[in-house]
Motif scaffolding. Structure first.
Motif, short mmCIF file in Angstrom:
data_model
loop_
_atom_site.label_atom_id
_atom_site.label_comp_id
_atom_site.label_asym_id
_atom_site.label_seq_id
_atom_site.Cartn_x
_atom_site.Cartn_y
_atom_site.Cartn_z
N VAL A 104 0.84 -1.20 0.00
CA VAL A 104 0.00 0.00 0.00
C VAL A 104 0.88 1.25 0.00
N ARG A 105 0.55 2.19 -0.87
CA ARG A 105 1.20 3.49 -0.88
C ARG A 105 0.12 4.56 -0.81
N PHE A 107 -0.59 9.06 -0.55
CA PHE A 107 -0.05 10.34 -1.01
C PHE A 107 0.81 11.03 0.04
N HIS A 108 1.95 11.48 -0.41
CA HIS A 108 2.77 12.46 0.31
C HIS A 108 3.54 13.22 -0.76
N PRO A 109 3.61 14.54 -0.67
CA PRO A 109 4.13 15.31 -1.80
C PRO A 109 5.62 15.19 -2.08
N TYR A 110 6.44 14.82 -1.08
CA TYR A 110 7.88 14.91 -1.28
C TYR A 110 8.56 13.56 -1.39
N PRO A 111 9.35 13.33 -2.46
CA PRO A 111 9.37 14.17 -3.66
C PRO A 111 8.61 13.55 -4.81
N PHE A 112 8.15 12.30 -4.64
CA PHE A 112 7.54 11.57 -5.75
C PHE A 112 6.06 11.27 -5.53
N ARG A 113 5.44 11.98 -4.57
CA ARG A 113 4.00 11.98 -4.36
C ARG A 113 3.43 10.67 -3.81
N SER A 114 4.26 9.88 -3.16
CA SER A 114 3.73 8.70 -2.47
C SER A 114 4.75 8.16 -1.49
N ALA A 115 4.26 7.36 -0.54
CA ALA A 115 5.13 6.68 0.43
C ALA A 115 4.42 5.41 0.88
N ASN A 116 5.20 4.39 1.23
CA ASN A 116 4.61 3.17 1.78
C ASN A 116 4.61 3.26 3.30
N ARG A 117 4.21 2.18 3.96
CA ARG A 117 4.08 2.24 5.42
C ARG A 117 5.41 2.54 6.08
N GLU A 118 6.51 2.04 5.52
CA GLU A 118 7.82 2.30 6.10
C GLU A 118 8.19 3.77 5.96
N GLY A 119 7.82 4.36 4.83
CA GLY A 119 8.07 5.78 4.64
C GLY A 119 7.29 6.63 5.64
N PHE A 120 6.02 6.28 5.85
CA PHE A 120 5.22 7.04 6.81
C PHE A 120 5.72 6.83 8.23
N ALA A 121 6.19 5.64 8.53
CA ALA A 121 6.79 5.41 9.85
C ALA A 121 8.01 6.30 10.03
N ALA A 122 8.88 6.34 9.02
CA ALA A 122 10.09 7.16 9.11
C ALA A 122 9.74 8.64 9.24
N MET A 123 8.74 9.09 8.49
CA MET A 123 8.35 10.50 8.58
C MET A 123 7.76 10.82 9.95
N GLY A 124 6.95 9.91 10.48
CA GLY A 124 6.39 10.13 11.80
C GLY A 124 7.48 10.21 12.86
N ILE A 125 8.44 9.29 12.79
CA ILE A 125 9.56 9.31 13.74
C ILE A 125 10.36 10.60 13.59
N ALA A 126 10.62 11.00 12.34
CA ALA A 126 11.39 12.22 12.12
C ALA A 126 10.68 13.43 12.70
N GLU A 127 9.36 13.52 12.52
CA GLU A 127 8.61 14.65 13.08
C GLU A 127 8.76 14.68 14.61
N VAL A 128 8.67 13.52 15.23
CA VAL A 128 8.79 13.45 16.69
C VAL A 128 10.19 13.86 17.14
N LEU A 129 11.21 13.27 16.54
CA LEU A 129 12.58 13.55 16.96
C LEU A 129 12.94 15.02 16.76
N LEU A 130 12.67 15.52 15.57
CA LEU A 130 13.12 16.87 15.23
C LEU A 130 12.36 17.94 16.00
N HIS A 131 11.06 17.77 16.12
CA HIS A 131 10.30 18.82 16.81
C HIS A 131 10.42 18.72 18.33
N THR A 132 10.70 17.52 18.85
CA THR A 132 11.04 17.44 20.27
C THR A 132 12.35 18.17 20.52
N HIS A 133 13.29 18.03 19.60
CA HIS A 133 14.54 18.81 19.69
C HIS A 133 14.24 20.31 19.72
#
Length: 356
Positions: A104-105, A107-133
């Motif tokens: 399953v993929r 929509f996410h705009p960057y950069p190729f307009r889609s992501a799979n579950r692993e991509g969304f997991a990585a983006m979610g983790i990145a949002e948490v880590l970076l904004h907690t910083h």
């Protein structure tokens, strides 16, 4: 780590919330979050909003745009309440990741307009880590997440960034939040989910450095392979990708792709570029198939799709391929894909070209 999903999202959220709970008695609206324009309260709400948005994209199977909703906190919600919302949205994303099939993929705009579950997991983790910083910096707290989580994010969302010895500070540098010796300051950045190219019966799924590490070491790269796969050529190509990544010269869209059947999600072979286009606009391709998948036209279909994608780029004028003189099966694939031979019979390798 090869698998990135709900467990790692929950780990990132738990570490962030544990730290921020030590400062819930502070006025978060009066303090700017690090280098952001938001205050600490807005930044915490943003974390929750991203986590629920990513869950919504996957759960709703959104393919063309973001699902049109956003999270709103009740009036009077305090800092502790905000953290409870962050925890809850983290659980919702983790649950969605665990129940979403690999193919399953959404929509996410960057950069190729889609992501799979692993991509969304990585983006979610990145949002948490970076904004907690960011929040921690504003509140004067010390925050350093597990290096493993940071490396997981880098190998999936920042394949164009040369890895460093300290994954956390490399991630901060890559997102304009810090400095690294010998590297210029980053003022603009985007993360990069893997490219997927559609064909009729196949999808060509870009291999991340995380998947390449596993493939080169003898694993499956996170793909469900047909019997006998992956073939050695795919593992060798993964090793070349890793060398480019470690040198900081990897361009993901000109890397390695795994051919995956649409009907059953099984990987049948590997295909990709030897490097980015040269100064003359020529790019070279190579491929292989697991023996169990040969004779069905998969290589021809994949080569047509990959070549068409390449020739649609402004920087490409021709696609190039070579094969041994006695490899008639490969020559047939190349010819059926529309390539024309450009060397004579007296050469050690036959060269073929397809021009736009």
């Amino acid at each position: 780590m090869l698998t990135l999903g709900g467990e790692q999202v929950e780990e990132a959220v738990a570490g962030a919330v544990a730290l921020l709970r030590t400062a819930t008695d502070r006025d978060w609206e009066a303090v700017r979050a690090g280098r952001l324009e938001w205050d600490c309260r807005q930044t915490a709400e943003h974390i929750a909003g991203d986590l629920i948005a990513y869950a919504g994209q996957l759960a709703g199977r959104a393919t063309q745009a973001y699902v049109p909703f956003e999270i709103t906190l009740d009036d009077g919600t305090g800092n502790e309440g905000v953290l409870r919302v962050v925890e809850t949205t983290g659980v919702l994303l983790a649950a969605t990741l665990r129940t979403t099939p690999r193919e399953v993929r959404a929509f996410h705009p960057y950069p190729f307009r889609s992501a799979n579950r692993e991509g969304f997991a990585a983006m979610g983790i990145a949002e948490v880590l970076l904004h907690t910083h960011d929040i921690a910096e504003g509140l004067g707290l010390t925050y350093e997440p597990p290096a493993r989580l940071c490396a997981d994010v880098l190998t999936r969302l920042f394949p164009h960034v040369r890895p460093g010895t300290d994954p956390w500070h490399t991630l901060l540098w890559a997102t304009g939040r810090g400095d690294l010796p010998g590297r210029p300051a980053v003022t603009e950045w985007r993360w990069r989910n893997n490219l997927v190219i559609d064909a009729e019966r196949l999808t060509l799924q870009g291999v991340t450095p995380a998947a390449a590490t596993d493939l080169a070491a003898g694993g499956d790269g996170g793909f469900a392979w047909v019997e006998g796969g992956p073939y050695q050529g795919t593992r060798d190509a993964a090793g070349m990708l890793l060398k480019a990544y470690e040198a900081g010269v990897h361009r993901p869209e000109w890397g390695v792709f795994v051919l995956v059947r649409r009907d059953d999600g099984r990987a049948v072979g590997g295909m990709g570029f030897h490097a980015a286009p040269d100064e003359d606009g020529r790019v070279e391709v190579g491929y292989d198939l697991a023996e169990a998948a040969r004779g069905h036209g998969y290589a021809t279909e994949g080569l047509r799709a990959l070549s068409a994608w390449a020739l649609a780029r402004d920087e490409v004028t021709s696609v190039f391929a070579t094969t041994e003189p006695d490899n008639t099966a490969s020559q047939a694939v190349i010819t059926r894909a529309g390539f024309h031979r450009v060397t004579g019979d007296d050469t050690e390798q036959y060269a073929y070209e397809l021009r736009g």
